[in-house]
Design an enzyme around this catalytic site. Structure first.
Site, PDB file in Angstrom:
ATOM      1  N   HIS A  13      -4.086   6.359  -3.183  1.00 31.04           N
ATOM      2  CA  HIS A  13      -4.993   6.254  -2.011  1.00 31.04           C
ATOM      3  C   HIS A  13      -5.846   7.703  -2.206  1.00 31.04           C
ATOM      4  O   HIS A  13      -5.489   8.643  -2.784  1.00 31.04           O
ATOM      5  CB  HIS A  13      -4.204   6.398  -0.490  1.00 31.04           C
ATOM      6  CG  HIS A  13      -3.548   7.334  -0.540  1.00 31.04           C
ATOM      7  ND1 HIS A  13      -2.240   7.630  -1.110  1.00 31.04           N
ATOM      8  CD2 HIS A  13      -3.284   8.343   0.311  1.00 31.04           C
ATOM      9  CE1 HIS A  13      -1.553   8.766  -0.599  1.00 31.04           C
ATOM     10  NE2 HIS A  13      -2.339   9.355   0.169  1.00 31.04           N
ATOM     11  N   HIS A  63       1.813   5.284  -3.263  1.00 31.87           N
ATOM     12  CA  HIS A  63       0.667   4.404  -3.211  1.00 31.87           C
ATOM     13  C   HIS A  63      -0.739   4.994  -3.562  1.00 31.87           C
ATOM     14  O   HIS A  63      -1.174   6.047  -2.809  1.00 31.87           O
ATOM     15  CB  HIS A  63       0.803   3.548  -2.056  1.00 31.87           C
ATOM     16  CG  HIS A  63      -0.121   2.401  -1.853  1.00 31.87           C
ATOM     17  ND1 HIS A  63       0.685   1.378  -1.423  1.00 31.87           N
ATOM     18  CD2 HIS A  63      -1.366   2.032  -1.896  1.00 31.87           C
ATOM     19  CE1 HIS A  63      -0.039   0.282  -1.536  1.00 31.87           C
ATOM     20  NE2 HIS A  63      -1.405   0.929  -1.704  1.00 31.87           N
ATOM     21  N   CYS A  89       6.704   1.584   2.479  1.00 25.70           N
ATOM     22  CA  CYS A  89       5.358   2.080   2.220  1.00 25.70           C
ATOM     23  C   CYS A  89       4.487   1.895   3.318  1.00 25.70           C
ATOM     24  O   CYS A  89       4.183   0.820   3.701  1.00 25.70           O
ATOM     25  CB  CYS A  89       4.911   2.024   0.990  1.00 25.70           C
ATOM     26  SG  CYS A  89       3.239   2.598   0.766  1.00 25.70           S
ATOM     27  N   CYS A 120       1.232  -0.064   2.135  1.00 21.69           N
ATOM     28  CA  CYS A 120       1.214  -1.426   1.643  1.00 21.69           C
ATOM     29  C   CYS A 120       0.512  -2.340   2.352  1.00 21.69           C
ATOM     30  O   CYS A 120       0.695  -2.083   3.663  1.00 21.69           O
ATOM     31  CB  CYS A 120       2.714  -1.533   0.988  1.00 21.69           C
ATOM     32  SG  CYS A 120       2.842  -1.029  -0.566  1.00 21.69           S
ATOM     33  N   HIS A 177       1.402  -1.114  -5.070  1.00 21.72           N
ATOM     34  CA  HIS A 177       1.837  -0.002  -4.654  1.00 21.72           C
ATOM     35  C   HIS A 177       2.099   0.950  -5.962  1.00 21.72           C
ATOM     36  O   HIS A 177       2.028   2.345  -6.014  1.00 21.72           O
ATOM     37  CB  HIS A 177       3.402  -0.093  -4.157  1.00 21.72           C
ATOM     38  CG  HIS A 177       4.054   0.939  -3.880  1.00 21.72           C
ATOM     39  ND1 HIS A 177       3.773   1.836  -2.509  1.00 21.72           N
ATOM     40  CD2 HIS A 177       5.135   1.958  -4.344  1.00 21.72           C
ATOM     41  CE1 HIS A 177       4.680   2.906  -2.410  1.00 21.72           C
ATOM     42  NE2 HIS A 177       5.355   2.909  -3.617  1.00 21.72           N
ATOM     43  N   GLN A 183      -8.254  10.624   0.461  1.00 23.80           N
ATOM     44  CA  GLN A 183      -8.760  11.043   1.910  1.00 23.80           C
ATOM     45  C   GLN A 183     -10.045  11.056   2.062  1.00 23.80           C
ATOM     46  O   GLN A 183     -10.741  11.695   1.095  1.00 23.80           O
ATOM     47  CB  GLN A 183      -8.084  12.121   2.296  1.00 23.80           C
ATOM     48  CG  GLN A 183      -6.486  11.967   2.430  1.00 23.80           C
ATOM     49  CD  GLN A 183      -5.696  12.895   2.790  1.00 23.80           C
ATOM     50  OE1 GLN A 183      -5.850  13.213   4.082  1.00 23.80           O
ATOM     51  NE2 GLN A 183      -4.894  13.427   2.238  1.00 23.80           N
ATOM     52  N   ASN A 204      -5.034  13.573  -3.619  1.00 20.51           N
ATOM     53  CA  ASN A 204      -4.316  14.470  -4.059  1.00 20.51           C
ATOM     54  C   ASN A 204      -3.252  13.255  -5.025  1.00 20.51           C
ATOM     55  O   ASN A 204      -2.763  12.494  -4.324  1.00 20.51           O
ATOM     56  CB  ASN A 204      -3.364  15.104  -3.062  1.00 20.51           C
ATOM     57  CG  ASN A 204      -4.082  16.150  -2.536  1.00 20.51           C
ATOM     58  OD1 ASN A 204      -4.793  16.778  -3.233  1.00 20.51           O
ATOM     59  ND2 ASN A 204      -4.023  16.424  -1.306  1.00 20.51           N
ATOM     60  N   SER A 263       2.152  12.665  -0.317  1.00 20.39           N
ATOM     61  CA  SER A 263       3.452  12.252   0.277  1.00 20.39           C
ATOM     62  C   SER A 263       3.791  10.878  -0.269  1.00 20.39           C
ATOM     63  O   SER A 263       5.009  10.376   0.307  1.00 20.39           O
ATOM     64  CB  SER A 263       3.388  12.744   1.930  1.00 20.39           C
ATOM     65  OG  SER A 263       2.129  11.628   2.250  1.00 20.39           O
TER      66      SER A 263
HETATM   67 ZN   LIG Z   1       2.583   1.173  -0.827  1.00 21.03          ZN
END
Ligand SMILES: [Zn+2]
Ligand SMILES: [Zn+2]
Ligand SMILES: [Zn+2]
Length: 364
Positions: free
Chosen positions: A168, A166, A52, A55, A115, A170, A155, A163
């Protein structure tokens, strides 16, 4: 007609933020489904994935490596859609073929080194760290003299095009106000001129009086299914107090925001017992260095699922060519979300298992 007669009758509802109509067809919600079935979204099973790129400690692209971060981590997107150093330019032909250059900054915020965590499974203090990061980022980006808008969005899930699982989000900061915030800006500004009050403060008062579209609330925030929602389980998170951006949140409200995001997304995951996909994001005042008393801080959640973990709503056909349309009523969607337990189903299963294991021990 009275309001009850609307419940089973096709009708249009007005979206005062985007100033458009949404078609509601409650009589259609029982139709059989023969369309596409998506794969249910599973949670990642591992705390750390060596493959990933989000990570902690892992390599990204172009020889960059993430630090061994412990809470949140922010970096400039390696494949940014916007770039800060673009020469100013425009192109125009007969007012029909028109282009402008656009500067911007795109960042990625990892919510946690874990993750396998997501907002609904993070502890309130961990979500609070994410909110502090969003606040810092908003302050930093909005202070740049050429940045006029900061969009913070997440998203979640492959259905929404994410995609990487993990956790996250933007942040895109750019030179001009994008389409949707610009439309809301006009609506809020004209409402304030006409009524001498805030559109969303006035709307929230009506929703609190009725209560039927409220999903959950705390001292600082209310999560509700907006009257004009187009997506089946769309929600709007509104601050009770009138302020216009992350810079306006007080300490207590930062904890309240962490609480409401957690409780709302737990309900989403519990609804179909899946990692509920969505696009969510915050709408804040333009960062053009002027006062925006018309702006009311809020977040939108747009989830695509319709009737199970595998059946999604498609915005196609009539929606693409004419306008948004929905089948299940907003009121029934709000009631279903409101009635969901506030313990995540994965934690509940562990809890039940522990309880039953203890029960067995006690029996012996
Ligand atoms: Zn990750
Ligand atoms: Zn307001
Ligand atoms: Zn908005």
């Amino acid at each position: 007609m009275n309001w009850n007669e609307f419940r089973e009758t096709p009708h249009r509802r007005w979206n005062p933020l985007l100033r458009e109509w949404v078609l509601v067809s409650p009589q259609r919600s029982q139709r059989p489904w023969l369309g596409q079935v998506a794969k249910p979204a599973a949670f990642p099973q591992i705390e750390y994935d060596p493959e990933c790129y989000l990570c902690a400690g892992n390599a990204r692209s172009r020889g960059l490596r993430n630090p061994a971060y412990k809470t949140t981590f922010v970096f400039d997107n390696d494949f940014a859609a916007l770039l800060p150093d673009v020469p100013e330019g425009k192109f125009e032909k007969d007012g029909l073929i028109v282009a402008r250059t656009e500067r911007g900054i795109c960042r990625v915020v990892c919510f946690s080194p874990r993750h396998d965590l997501t907002i609904p499974r993070m502890r309130p203090e961990e979500i609070r760290a994410v909110i502090d990061t969003w606040t810092d980022q908003y302050r930093e980006l909005s202070a740049l003299p050429w940045v006029r808008h900061v969009e913070i969005f997440e998203n979640r899930g492959a259905l929404m095009g994410a995609s990487n699982p993990h956790p996250h989000c933007q942040i895109w900061a750019n030179e001009e106000l994008p389409n949707l915030p610009a439309r809301e800006q006009t609506a809020m500004s004209e409402y304030r001129q006409a009524h001498d009050t805030c559109l969303l403060c006035a709307y929230l008062r009506l929703e609190l009086e009725s209560g039927e579209r409220i999903v959950c609330e705390n001292e600082g925030f209310v999560a509700l299914a907006p009257y004009w929602a187009g997506w089946p389980f769309e929600t709007l998170v509104l601050s009770r107090r009138h302020f216009s951006s992350f810079a306006g949140l007080n300490e207590r409200e930062k904890n309240d925001l962490a609480d409401i995001l957690r409780r709302l997304t737990i309900r989403y995951d519990n609804l179909f017992e899946t990692a509920f996909p969505y696009s969510m994001g915050f709408h804040q005042q333009p960062t053009d260095q002027s006062e925006h008393p018309e702006w009311h801080f809020h977040a939108h959640y747009f989830p695509p699922l319709l009737r199970s973990a595998t059946v999604q709503k498609f915005m196609v056909g009539y929606e693409l060519l004419a306008g948004p349309q929905r089948d299940i009523t907003v009121e029934s969607a709000a009631a279903r979300l409101r009635n969901m337990p506030e313990t995540h189903y994965l934690d509940r299963i562990v809890g039940d298992f522990e309880a039953s294991a203890k029960g067995d021990v006690n029996k012996k």
